[in-house]
Design a protein around this motif. Structure first.
Motif, PDB file in Angstrom:
ATOM      1  N   THR A 130       0.839  -1.189   0.000  1.00 35.97           N
ATOM      2  CA  THR A 130       0.000   0.000   0.000  1.00 35.97           C
ATOM      3  C   THR A 130       0.877   1.243   0.000  1.00 35.97           C
ATOM      4  O   THR A 130       1.816   1.353   0.774  1.00 35.97           O
ATOM      5  CB  THR A 130      -0.887   0.009   1.256  1.00 35.97           C
ATOM      6  OG1 THR A 130      -1.601  -1.219   1.333  1.00 35.97           O
ATOM      7  CG2 THR A 130      -1.878   1.149   1.223  1.00 35.97           C
ATOM      8  N   ASN A 133      -1.328   6.747  -2.684  1.00 32.02           N
ATOM      9  CA  ASN A 133      -2.412   6.839  -3.668  1.00 32.02           C
ATOM     10  C   ASN A 133      -2.720   5.542  -4.400  1.00 32.02           C
ATOM     11  O   ASN A 133      -3.677   5.488  -5.162  1.00 32.02           O
ATOM     12  CB  ASN A 133      -2.077   7.907  -4.710  1.00 32.02           C
ATOM     13  CG  ASN A 133      -1.962   9.281  -4.107  1.00 32.02           C
ATOM     14  OD1 ASN A 133      -2.767   9.668  -3.278  1.00 32.02           O
ATOM     15  ND2 ASN A 133      -0.942  10.009  -4.508  1.00 32.02           N
ATOM     16  N   ASN A 134      -1.888   4.522  -4.201  1.00 31.55           N
ATOM     17  CA  ASN A 134      -2.010   3.308  -5.004  1.00 31.55           C
ATOM     18  C   ASN A 134      -1.833   2.054  -4.165  1.00 31.55           C
ATOM     19  O   ASN A 134      -1.348   2.111  -3.043  1.00 31.55           O
ATOM     20  CB  ASN A 134      -0.951   3.293  -6.106  1.00 31.55           C
ATOM     21  CG  ASN A 134      -1.049   4.475  -7.020  1.00 31.55           C
ATOM     22  OD1 ASN A 134      -2.089   4.752  -7.585  1.00 31.55           O
ATOM     23  ND2 ASN A 134       0.040   5.203  -7.170  1.00 31.55           N
ATOM     24  N   ASP A 149      -5.181   2.155  -8.584  1.00 34.75           N
ATOM     25  CA  ASP A 149      -5.431   3.421  -7.908  1.00 34.75           C
ATOM     26  C   ASP A 149      -6.344   3.171  -6.702  1.00 34.75           C
ATOM     27  O   ASP A 149      -7.294   2.397  -6.785  1.00 34.75           O
ATOM     28  CB  ASP A 149      -6.111   4.390  -8.881  1.00 34.75           C
ATOM     29  CG  ASP A 149      -6.053   5.822  -8.418  1.00 34.75           C
ATOM     30  OD1 ASP A 149      -6.360   6.080  -7.236  1.00 34.75           O
ATOM     31  OD2 ASP A 149      -5.690   6.683  -9.233  1.00 34.75           O
ATOM     32  N   LYS A 150      -6.053   3.834  -5.603  1.00 33.47           N
ATOM     33  CA  LYS A 150      -6.876   3.676  -4.405  1.00 33.47           C
ATOM     34  C   LYS A 150      -8.311   4.143  -4.625  1.00 33.47           C
ATOM     35  O   LYS A 150      -9.208   3.765  -3.887  1.00 33.47           O
ATOM     36  CB  LYS A 150      -6.255   4.423  -3.222  1.00 33.47           C
ATOM     37  CG  LYS A 150      -5.219   3.622  -2.479  1.00 33.47           C
ATOM     38  CD  LYS A 150      -4.876   4.334  -1.188  1.00 33.47           C
ATOM     39  CE  LYS A 150      -4.065   3.472  -0.279  1.00 33.47           C
ATOM     40  NZ  LYS A 150      -3.678   4.220   0.932  1.00 33.47           N
ATOM     41  N   LYS A 151      -8.530   4.961  -5.652  1.00 37.58           N
ATOM     42  CA  LYS A 151      -9.895   5.402  -5.984  1.00 37.58           C
ATOM     43  C   LYS A 151     -10.793   4.219  -6.336  1.00 37.58           C
ATOM     44  O   LYS A 151     -12.009   4.307  -6.276  1.00 37.58           O
ATOM     45  CB  LYS A 151      -9.863   6.390  -7.147  1.00 37.58           C
ATOM     46  CG  LYS A 151      -9.193   7.694  -6.807  1.00 37.58           C
ATOM     47  CD  LYS A 151      -9.082   8.576  -8.031  1.00 37.58           C
ATOM     48  CE  LYS A 151      -8.279   9.821  -7.725  1.00 37.58           C
ATOM     49  NZ  LYS A 151      -8.002  10.616  -8.911  1.00 37.58           N
ATOM     50  N   GLU A 152     -10.184   3.109  -6.736  1.00 35.97           N
ATOM     51  CA  GLU A 152     -10.923   1.901  -7.110  1.00 35.97           C
ATOM     52  C   GLU A 152     -11.358   1.087  -5.887  1.00 35.97           C
ATOM     53  O   GLU A 152     -12.109   0.124  -6.021  1.00 35.97           O
ATOM     54  CB  GLU A 152     -10.052   1.013  -8.003  1.00 35.97           C
ATOM     55  CG  GLU A 152      -9.620   1.650  -9.303  1.00 35.97           C
ATOM     56  CD  GLU A 152     -10.699   1.633 -10.363  1.00 35.97           C
ATOM     57  OE1 GLU A 152     -11.589   0.761 -10.317  1.00 35.97           O
ATOM     58  OE2 GLU A 152     -10.652   2.512 -11.233  1.00 35.97           O
ATOM     59  N   LEU A 153     -10.866   1.451  -4.711  1.00 35.49           N
ATOM     60  CA  LEU A 153     -11.122   0.681  -3.489  1.00 35.49           C
ATOM     61  C   LEU A 153     -12.354   1.183  -2.747  1.00 35.49           C
ATOM     62  O   LEU A 153     -12.784   2.325  -2.938  1.00 35.49           O
ATOM     63  CB  LEU A 153      -9.900   0.756  -2.565  1.00 35.49           C
ATOM     64  CG  LEU A 153      -8.571   0.289  -3.152  1.00 35.49           C
ATOM     65  CD1 LEU A 153      -7.467   0.449  -2.126  1.00 35.49           C
ATOM     66  CD2 LEU A 153      -8.652  -1.144  -3.622  1.00 35.49           C
ATOM     67  N   SER A 155     -14.571   2.819   0.204  1.00 38.21           N
ATOM     68  CA  SER A 155     -14.272   4.039   0.961  1.00 38.21           C
ATOM     69  C   SER A 155     -13.669   3.774   2.338  1.00 38.21           C
ATOM     70  O   SER A 155     -12.926   4.606   2.857  1.00 38.21           O
ATOM     71  CB  SER A 155     -15.521   4.909   1.094  1.00 38.21           C
ATOM     72  OG  SER A 155     -16.551   4.176   1.733  1.00 38.21           O
ATOM     73  N   LYS A 158      -9.823   3.333   1.153  1.00 38.80           N
ATOM     74  CA  LYS A 158      -9.139   4.182   0.173  1.00 38.80           C
ATOM     75  C   LYS A 158      -8.639   5.500   0.746  1.00 38.80           C
ATOM     76  O   LYS A 158      -7.704   6.075   0.216  1.00 38.80           O
ATOM     77  CB  LYS A 158      -9.987   4.405  -1.065  1.00 38.80           C
ATOM     78  CG  LYS A 158     -11.105   5.389  -0.963  1.00 38.80           C
ATOM     79  CD  LYS A 158     -11.680   5.597  -2.352  1.00 38.80           C
ATOM     80  CE  LYS A 158     -13.135   5.925  -2.295  1.00 38.80           C
ATOM     81  NZ  LYS A 158     -13.713   6.022  -3.623  1.00 38.80           N
ATOM     82  N   TYR A 159      -9.217   5.984   1.817  1.00 34.83           N
ATOM     83  CA  TYR A 159      -8.783   7.257   2.397  1.00 34.83           C
ATOM     84  C   TYR A 159      -7.813   7.090   3.554  1.00 34.83           C
ATOM     85  O   TYR A 159      -7.371   8.052   4.132  1.00 34.83           O
ATOM     86  CB  TYR A 159      -9.992   8.067   2.850  1.00 34.83           C
ATOM     87  CG  TYR A 159     -10.925   8.390   1.712  1.00 34.83           C
ATOM     88  CD1 TYR A 159     -10.512   9.215   0.664  1.00 34.83           C
ATOM     89  CD2 TYR A 159     -12.205   7.857   1.655  1.00 34.83           C
ATOM     90  CE1 TYR A 159     -11.351   9.498  -0.392  1.00 34.83           C
ATOM     91  CE2 TYR A 159     -13.056   8.157   0.604  1.00 34.83           C
ATOM     92  CZ  TYR A 159     -12.622   8.975  -0.413  1.00 34.83           C
ATOM     93  OH  TYR A 159     -13.447   9.262  -1.461  1.00 34.83           O
ATOM     94  N   ALA A 174     -11.863  -3.663 -10.107  1.00 41.84           N
ATOM     95  CA  ALA A 174     -10.848  -2.602 -10.033  1.00 41.84           C
ATOM     96  C   ALA A 174      -9.970  -2.640 -11.282  1.00 41.84           C
ATOM     97  O   ALA A 174      -9.442  -3.682 -11.655  1.00 41.84           O
ATOM     98  CB  ALA A 174     -10.003  -2.763  -8.771  1.00 41.84           C
TER      99      ALA A 174
END
Length: 184
Positions: A130, A133-134, A149-153, A155, A158-159, A174
């Motif tokens: 981890t 951002n990725n 990308d963590k945006k695919e994870l 919530s 991902k934050y 993802a």
């Protein structure tokens, strides 16, 4: 007549097997190569290997009198194929390859248009790292690795940068952000 038919069938089988052995390897990723680039290729040989393509070197390092560390390969016509990073050895080799073009695929059919589910079905995952951002997914017994990308994870992970993400926390759908080969 019977011998003629048998001879024709044998010839047809031979031709089919020869055609299968000569598959276009322009965009094939294997354990020791990616397209025409081989794991043992030297940085000085790139002009020969990619003679039909455009090679763009990092000009700031060249101006300072050093060999380019980052080299981009573009297809004639503009498509970005690969980004290469060279080693700092006295005879530089290719250390890392970032696949830029989705036409590149592994022998198992995995490419930039694949999902995490596709990767899980074709490979054994050895480790997940981890970053901010990725998430980087490493494959067992392979130099190939993938970045998601963590945006695919979800919530709940991902934050957070303090959570070690596990395979079950990555959704099957993802998308792959980067696909890389680390040849060291």
């Amino acid at each position: 007549m019977k011998n003629t038919i048998i001879a024709i069938l044998i010839c047809a089988a031979f031709i089919l097997t020869q055609c299968q052995g000569n598959k276009d390897k322009t965009f094939l990723i294997t354990k020791n190569s990616i397209g025409r680039l081989e794991k043992t290729s030297l940085a000085r040989d790139l002009a020969v290997i990619f003679d039909q393509d455009s090679i763009v070197k990092d000009s700031t390092t060249i101006i300072r009198g050093f060999d380019a560390k980052k080299i981009d390969i573009y297809e004639k016509g503009g498509s970005h194929l690969l980004t290469l990073t060279t080693s700092s050895d006295s005879i530089p080799t290719i250390e890392n390859v970032r696949i830029q073009d989705p036409r590149f695929e592994t022998e198992e059919g995995i490419g930039l248009n694949s999902t995490f589910k596709d990767v899980k079905e074709k490979y054994t995952i050895s480790k997940i790292v981890t970053s901010i951002n990725n998430v980087i997914v490493f494959i067992k017994d392979s130099d190939l690795y993938f970045t998601i990308d963590k945006k695919e994870l979800p919530s709940n992970v991902k934050y957070r940068s303090d959570v070690q993400i596990e395979e079950v926390q990555i959704p099957d759908n993802a998308k792959l952000k980067y696909m890389m080969l680390g040849w060291k």
